[in-house]
Scaffold this motif. Structure first.
Motif, PDB file in Angstrom:
ATOM      1  N   ARG A   1       0.812  -1.208   0.000  1.00 43.63           N
ATOM      2  CA  ARG A   1       0.000   0.000   0.000  1.00 43.63           C
ATOM      3  C   ARG A   1       0.853   1.267   0.000  1.00 43.63           C
ATOM      4  O   ARG A   1       0.325   2.373  -0.178  1.00 43.63           O
ATOM      5  CB  ARG A   1      -0.939   0.006   1.204  1.00 43.63           C
ATOM      6  N   PHE A   2       2.168   1.109   0.201  1.00 42.75           N
ATOM      7  CA  PHE A   2       3.046   2.279   0.289  1.00 42.75           C
ATOM      8  C   PHE A   2       4.208   2.242  -0.705  1.00 42.75           C
ATOM      9  O   PHE A   2       4.853   3.264  -0.912  1.00 42.75           O
ATOM     10  CB  PHE A   2       3.578   2.415   1.715  1.00 42.75           C
TER      11      PHE A   2
ATOM     12  N   SER B   1       1.278   0.780  -5.036  1.00 40.42           N
ATOM     13  CA  SER B   1       0.144   1.580  -4.559  1.00 40.42           C
ATOM     14  C   SER B   1      -0.565   2.272  -5.716  1.00 40.42           C
ATOM     15  O   SER B   1      -1.800   2.375  -5.737  1.00 40.42           O
ATOM     16  CB  SER B   1       0.606   2.595  -3.513  1.00 40.42           C
TER      17      SER B   1
ATOM     18  N   VAL C   1      -4.235  -5.558  -0.407  1.00 37.97           N
ATOM     19  CA  VAL C   1      -4.377  -5.300  -1.840  1.00 37.97           C
ATOM     20  C   VAL C   1      -5.776  -5.669  -2.323  1.00 37.97           C
ATOM     21  O   VAL C   1      -6.410  -4.928  -3.077  1.00 37.97           O
ATOM     22  CB  VAL C   1      -3.325  -6.096  -2.636  1.00 37.97           C
TER      23      VAL C   1
ATOM     24  N   TRP D   1       8.145  -4.014  -7.167  1.00 35.44           N
ATOM     25  CA  TRP D   1       8.316  -2.799  -6.377  1.00 35.44           C
ATOM     26  C   TRP D   1       9.734  -2.736  -5.840  1.00 35.44           C
ATOM     27  O   TRP D   1      10.445  -3.740  -5.771  1.00 35.44           O
ATOM     28  CB  TRP D   1       7.295  -2.712  -5.242  1.00 35.44           C
TER      29      TRP D   1
ATOM     30  N   CYS E   1      -5.033   2.819   5.621  1.00 31.11           N
ATOM     31  CA  CYS E   1      -4.356   1.756   6.377  1.00 31.11           C
ATOM     32  C   CYS E   1      -4.039   2.248   7.786  1.00 31.11           C
ATOM     33  O   CYS E   1      -2.880   2.312   8.205  1.00 31.11           O
ATOM     34  CB  CYS E   1      -3.068   1.331   5.673  1.00 31.11           C
TER      35      CYS E   1
END
Length: 308
Positions: A134-135, A140, A194, A258, A284
């Protein structure tokens, strides 16, 4: 705001923990972040705290009194501790007025995770749970892109590590909580973080054990889509890897690679700073962390009942 310089004062963030994640990810990311002052490092072992603090030009703390001293000199604290050690200390930090940047899972009990979420809300502090994807900038952005698309039919997430495979020399394998709780708890939060923003919340869950610590999940989401998830830390090295894909009316979308945990952690620091600045909770946050714990407890309970 510093009117003389015209810049925002750095966010003072203390680090609780001195293990591999603290050494390899959190401490380097915090020390290098231009908007952060690493206000100190706390560890249970004084020599470990001293070494990590010295490596990043900050002060070391230890003992119970050291926790209080670090909280007093910090605007926020980041955690690199086992989840059920993290949770009560996060409550303590929130009650001291510190914003909290937690590792996943927040806790391995619903009661522990709820205590953190409730404490953060009572104190009015910002909270972020570090679910890596998520980061991480690439992941993201991809998640946001898929969340904006309708018509998803199903999804598949597979996160298999070889941490406990024969011959593994990873220092992360020394973590007692990770060995006890397995892939469901260690990498399950990543996969769920996710799937949920794209397909909607989980309204029905089925769990079953696989080989070694592997857990299989079948999820029904509020959008009507379903997903399957395979999680584990004991796969042979040749079988290890991460794959997440969505299938729907517009075809198939697969998550991109990533750029490592440190880059993602810097993104989590940015997210915490934004939540502090605006007062708007991040998706989050501790409340989301509580929900992840609720899902993982349900999965663990169901898988264990089937195994028995």
């Amino acid at each position: 705001m510093d009117s003389a310089a015209g810049t925002t004062a750095p966010l003072r963030i203390g680090l609780l923990g001195t293990g591999p994640w603290a050494r390899n990810t959190q401490a380097p990311a915090l020390a290098a972040h231009p908007g952060v002052e690493l206000s100190g490092v706390w560890g249970r072992r004084a020599e470990a705290a001293d070494a990590l603090a010295a490596a990043h030009g900050t002060r070391a703390y230890t003992g119970e009194e050291g926790i209080d001293a670090l909280l007093e000199t910090s605007d926020a604290v980041a955690f690199a501790l086992p989840p059920d050690v993290q949770a009560p200390l996060a409550v303590r930090a929130a009650e001291a007025g510190c914003h909290i940047l937690m590792d996943k899972p927040v806790a391995t009990t619903v009661e522990g995770a709820r205590a953190v979420a409730d404490a953060a809300e009572r104190a009015g502090v910002a909270s972020v749970v570090f679910c890596t994807l998520r980061f991480a900038p690439e992941a993201s952005a991809w998640i946001a892109e898929q969340a904006a698309v309708d018509g998803w039919f199903t999804a598949r997430a597979q996160w298999l590590g070889s941490l406990y495979a024969e011959g593994s020399t990873s220092e992360y394998a020394d973590s007692p909580w990770r060995r006890e709780k397995g892939g469901l708890w260690d990498v399950g939060p990543h996969a769920l973080s996710v799937l949920i923003p794209v397909l909607g919340d989980v309204e029905h869950l089925t769990a079953a054990r696989g080989p070694s610590d592997t857990t299989h999940l079948i999820l029904r989401h509020t959008s009507g889509a379903s997903s399957t998830v395979t999680l584990g830390l004991s796969a042979p090295p040749g079988a290890a890897g991460v794959e997440i894909e969505f299938r729907g009316e517009r075809g198939t979308a697969s998550i991109p690679g990533w750029d490592g945990a440190e880059t993602a952690f810097r993104g989590a620091v940015d997210a915490l700073a934004e939540a502090v600045r605006t007062g708007v909770p991040h998706a989050c946050d501790a409340r989301f962390g509580l929900h992840l714990t609720e899902l993982l407890v349900a999965a663990e309970t169901q898988a264990q009942a089937q195994a028995d």
